[in-house]
Design a protein around this motif. Structure first.
Motif, PDB file in Angstrom:
ATOM      1  N   MET A   1       0.829  -1.209   0.000  1.00 44.41           N
ATOM      2  CA  MET A   1       0.000   0.000   0.000  1.00 44.41           C
ATOM      3  C   MET A   1       0.867   1.266   0.000  1.00 44.41           C
ATOM      4  SD  MET A   1      -2.999   1.182  -0.228  1.00 44.41           S
ATOM      5  CE  MET A   1      -4.027  -0.252   0.084  1.00 44.41           C
ATOM      6  N   LEU A   2       1.974   1.218   0.754  1.00 47.64           N
ATOM      7  CA  LEU A   2       2.887   2.362   0.797  1.00 47.64           C
ATOM      8  C   LEU A   2       3.421   2.675  -0.598  1.00 47.64           C
ATOM      9  CD1 LEU A   2       4.717   4.438   2.236  1.00 47.64           C
ATOM     10  CD2 LEU A   2       6.341   2.569   2.631  1.00 47.64           C
ATOM     11  N   ILE A   3       3.836   1.629  -1.311  1.00 46.13           N
ATOM     12  CA  ILE A   3       4.388   1.837  -2.656  1.00 46.13           C
ATOM     13  C   ILE A   3       3.320   2.400  -3.586  1.00 46.13           C
ATOM     14  CG2 ILE A   3       5.374   0.663  -4.668  1.00 46.13           C
ATOM     15  CD1 ILE A   3       6.678  -1.320  -2.704  1.00 46.13           C
ATOM     16  N   LEU A   4       2.090   1.908  -3.455  1.00 45.66           N
ATOM     17  CA  LEU A   4       0.993   2.400  -4.298  1.00 45.66           C
ATOM     18  C   LEU A   4       0.729   3.881  -4.039  1.00 45.66           C
ATOM     19  CD1 LEU A   4      -1.296   1.929  -6.310  1.00 45.66           C
ATOM     20  CD2 LEU A   4      -2.731   1.167  -4.394  1.00 45.66           C
ATOM     21  N   ILE A   5       0.730   4.281  -2.776  1.00 44.10           N
ATOM     22  CA  ILE A   5       0.499   5.692  -2.448  1.00 44.10           C
ATOM     23  C   ILE A   5       1.627   6.557  -3.006  1.00 44.10           C
ATOM     24  CG2 ILE A   5       0.358   7.360  -0.558  1.00 44.10           C
ATOM     25  CD1 ILE A   5      -1.070   5.206   1.073  1.00 44.10           C
ATOM     26  N   LYS A  66       5.162  11.938   6.579  1.00 41.81           N
ATOM     27  CA  LYS A  66       3.719  12.114   6.384  1.00 41.81           C
ATOM     28  C   LYS A  66       3.329  13.586   6.388  1.00 41.81           C
ATOM     29  CE  LYS A  66      -0.754  10.348   7.899  1.00 41.81           C
ATOM     30  NZ  LYS A  66      -1.445   9.330   8.724  1.00 41.81           N
ATOM     31  N   ARG A  67       3.840  14.339   7.335  1.00 45.30           N
ATOM     32  CA  ARG A  67       3.496  15.769   7.409  1.00 45.30           C
ATOM     33  C   ARG A  67       3.942  16.509   6.155  1.00 45.30           C
ATOM     34  NH1 ARG A  67       5.356  17.666  13.488  1.00 45.30           N
ATOM     35  NH2 ARG A  67       4.151  16.153  14.691  1.00 45.30           N
ATOM     36  N   VAL A  68       5.166  16.234   5.742  1.00 46.40           N
ATOM     37  CA  VAL A  68       5.712  16.943   4.579  1.00 46.40           C
ATOM     38  C   VAL A  68       4.952  16.556   3.314  1.00 46.40           C
ATOM     39  CG1 VAL A  68       7.790  17.349   3.202  1.00 46.40           C
ATOM     40  CG2 VAL A  68       7.977  17.057   5.682  1.00 46.40           C
ATOM     41  N   LEU A  69       4.629  15.278   3.186  1.00 48.83           N
ATOM     42  CA  LEU A  69       3.902  14.816   2.006  1.00 48.83           C
ATOM     43  C   LEU A  69       2.503  15.426   1.951  1.00 48.83           C
ATOM     44  CD1 LEU A  69       4.079  13.019  -0.471  1.00 48.83           C
ATOM     45  CD2 LEU A  69       3.293  11.093   0.913  1.00 48.83           C
ATOM     46  N   LEU A  70       1.822  15.469   3.087  1.00 44.72           N
ATOM     47  CA  LEU A  70       0.494  16.090   3.125  1.00 44.72           C
ATOM     48  C   LEU A  70       0.568  17.569   2.764  1.00 44.72           C
ATOM     49  CD1 LEU A  70      -1.070  14.465   6.327  1.00 44.72           C
ATOM     50  CD2 LEU A  70      -1.915  14.235   3.986  1.00 44.72           C
ATOM     51  N   PHE A  71       1.573  18.239   3.290  1.00 45.91           N
ATOM     52  CA  PHE A  71       1.751  19.666   2.993  1.00 45.91           C
ATOM     53  C   PHE A  71       1.995  19.880   1.500  1.00 45.91           C
ATOM     54  CE2 PHE A  71       4.601  23.335   2.469  1.00 45.91           C
ATOM     55  CZ  PHE A  71       3.809  24.334   3.011  1.00 45.91           C
ATOM     56  N   CYS A 171      -5.783   9.578   0.826  1.00 45.43           N
ATOM     57  CA  CYS A 171      -5.101   8.282   0.984  1.00 45.43           C
ATOM     58  C   CYS A 171      -3.887   8.409   1.899  1.00 45.43           C
ATOM     59  CB  CYS A 171      -4.665   7.746  -0.381  1.00 45.43           C
ATOM     60  SG  CYS A 171      -6.024   7.253  -1.458  1.00 45.43           S
ATOM     61  N   VAL A 172      -3.119   9.474   1.709  1.00 47.21           N
ATOM     62  CA  VAL A 172      -1.934   9.689   2.546  1.00 47.21           C
ATOM     63  C   VAL A 172      -2.346   9.897   3.998  1.00 47.21           C
ATOM     64  CG1 VAL A 172      -0.026  11.277   3.032  1.00 47.21           C
ATOM     65  CG2 VAL A 172      -0.507  10.590   0.674  1.00 47.21           C
ATOM     66  N   PHE A 173      -3.380  10.691   4.198  1.00 47.28           N
ATOM     67  CA  PHE A 173      -3.839  10.988   5.557  1.00 47.28           C
ATOM     68  C   PHE A 173      -4.273   9.721   6.298  1.00 47.28           C
ATOM     69  CE2 PHE A 173      -7.135  12.235   8.624  1.00 47.28           C
ATOM     70  CZ  PHE A 173      -6.425  13.162   9.379  1.00 47.28           C
ATOM     71  N   ILE A 174      -4.930   8.813   5.576  1.00 45.51           N
ATOM     72  CA  ILE A 174      -5.469   7.607   6.217  1.00 45.51           C
ATOM     73  C   ILE A 174      -4.439   6.480   6.297  1.00 45.51           C
ATOM     74  CG2 ILE A 174      -7.219   5.786   6.016  1.00 45.51           C
ATOM     75  CD1 ILE A 174      -9.021   7.844   4.627  1.00 45.51           C
ATOM     76  N   LEU A 175      -3.646   6.306   5.241  1.00 46.28           N
ATOM     77  CA  LEU A 175      -2.867   5.078   5.104  1.00 46.28           C
ATOM     78  C   LEU A 175      -1.354   5.246   5.217  1.00 46.28           C
ATOM     79  CD1 LEU A 175      -4.860   3.625   2.061  1.00 46.28           C
ATOM     80  CD2 LEU A 175      -5.051   2.910   4.452  1.00 46.28           C
TER      81      LEU A 175
END
Length: 379
Positions: A1-5, A66-71, A171-175
């Motif tokens: 799932m990580l690779i897919l995201i 995660k924080r940086v990716l969401l931003f 997806c990033v926020f949840i997984l």
């Protein structure tokens, strides 16, 4: 799932980054701007990208991915939707620069996170699968944007990518795993890899490879028009098949990257890219051989990319974000150098100069990579 995201994230931002190409003509007619002026929207996007990558890498090490990716992804969403609100050229430039900053933060964060959570062969395969989003973006993303533009106008592409990116944010926020950053990292620890000569050999080789890729992608359409008298619509149909070579290249990067003497093979791949450029641009060959050579070139270019990224994360195991961020900037530097230097070459000797220029650059890459192989062998 990580690779897919990570794949979806990279697919989205690279499609956003290269979005301007398919909609240039539509934008030009509506905004009453020349194609050359609007082309600067693409240039300034990658300027922002080159700045955003290393900043995101440092922040990933400090705060966690995660924080940086969401931003970064949220910024891409906002910049895409903001295009709806303006037709002013200056504001469009600012929005595309901002989009580049946010887009640049995404690949660096994804790759450093994969480097943190995966190891060995799985890491290279994961990086290869994630970065295949670049090739799929060119193969599927950009033609889709062109298709949407034909129905909804040039803003439709931005809206579609904004919606897709919003889905990826969810997806990033949840997984996406919430790794803790290394807040005790000092600047000296984050950049300890700068003192390692291996870093600069890898980065230098990568700049040379991206140089070759930029020359190929920038001038292949012109070659097909000049040499084979193809029309634009013919080229738009043909190019995806050439670019498709990048996808199997990414998938095969794992087995290659896990080999003990991988830099021996990377140096050979770099050299072959130069010879293929001579084959495509300088030597008189048939249309079929030109297409096959282009496919092989994209295959080799994408195969080496995950192997290089994996090697960099091994150089800086405690500062993967900062070194991958710097790697991201080296990509843009290679792209800019390739486009600009070949521009001079074209003015002096026409499109056939691409071959000699790129074979010279590939020799530099081969030497740099092979020196790493020799140093590893002696160790």
């Amino acid at each position: 799932m990580l690779i897919l995201i990570c794949f979806l994230s990279i697919f989205t931002v690279y499609t956003t980054g290269f979005l301007i190409g398919p909609i240039l003509e539509e934008m030009s007619s509506e905004l009453n701007q020349s194609i050359s002026n609007l082309s600067q929207l693409a240039a300034i996007t990658f300027l922002g990208w080159g700045i955003g990558g290393p900043i995101a890498g440092i922040m990933t090490d400090k705060l966690g991915g995660k924080r940086v990716l969401l931003f970064g992804l949220a910024g891409v969403v906002l910049s895409n939707f903001s295009i709806l609100l303006t037709s002013n050229y200056t504001i469009l430039l600012c929005l595309r620069f901002a989009a580049g900053l946010f887009c640049g933060s995404v690949p660096a964060t994804c790759i450093s996170t994969l480097g943190e959570l995966l190891s060995g062969k799985k890491r290279v395969i994961g990086m290869g699968l994630a970065t295949s989003g670049i090739a799929i973006g060119m193969l599927i993303g950009l033609p889709s944007v062109a298709y949407i533009t034909s129905f909804f106008g040039w803003r439709g592409g931005f809206v579609a990518l904004g919606i897709l990116c919003a889905f990826v944010v969810l997806c990033v926020f949840i997984l996406f795993p919430n790794l803790k950053g290394k807040k005790n990292h000092t600047i000296s620890r984050q950049f300890s890899w700068v003192k390692n000569p291996k870093t600069w050999h890898i980065i230098g080789g990568n700049i040379c490879e991206r140089f070759i890729t930029a020359v190929f992608l920038t001038y292949i359409s012109l070659l097909l028009i000049e040499k084979f008298k193809l029309q634009i619509q013919d080229i738009s149909t043909l190019l995806p098949y050439i670019l498709l070579g990048a996808t199997p290249g990414a998938l095969l990067a794992g087995p290659f990257g896990s080999l003990k003497n991988c830099f021996q093979y990377i140096s050979l791949m770099a050299l072959l890219q130069g010879f293929l450029m001579v084959f495509v641009f300088t030597i008189e060959i048939t249309f079929l051989m030109t297409t096959i050579s282009g496919f092989c070139l994209m295959f080799l270019s994408q195969t080496s990319r995950p192997m290089v990224m994996n090697s960099l994360t091994n150089v800086a195991p405690k500062a993967k974000g900062s070194i991958i961020g710097f790697y991201s900037t080296s990509n843009q530097l290679g792209h800019m150098l390739g486009a600009s230097i070949m521009g001079f070459g074209y003015a002096i000797g026409g499109i056939k100069t691409a071959g000699p220029i790129c074979i010279f650059v590939s020799l530099i890459a081969c030497i740099l990579y092979f020196r790493i192989h020799l140093s590893e062998k002696s160790d």
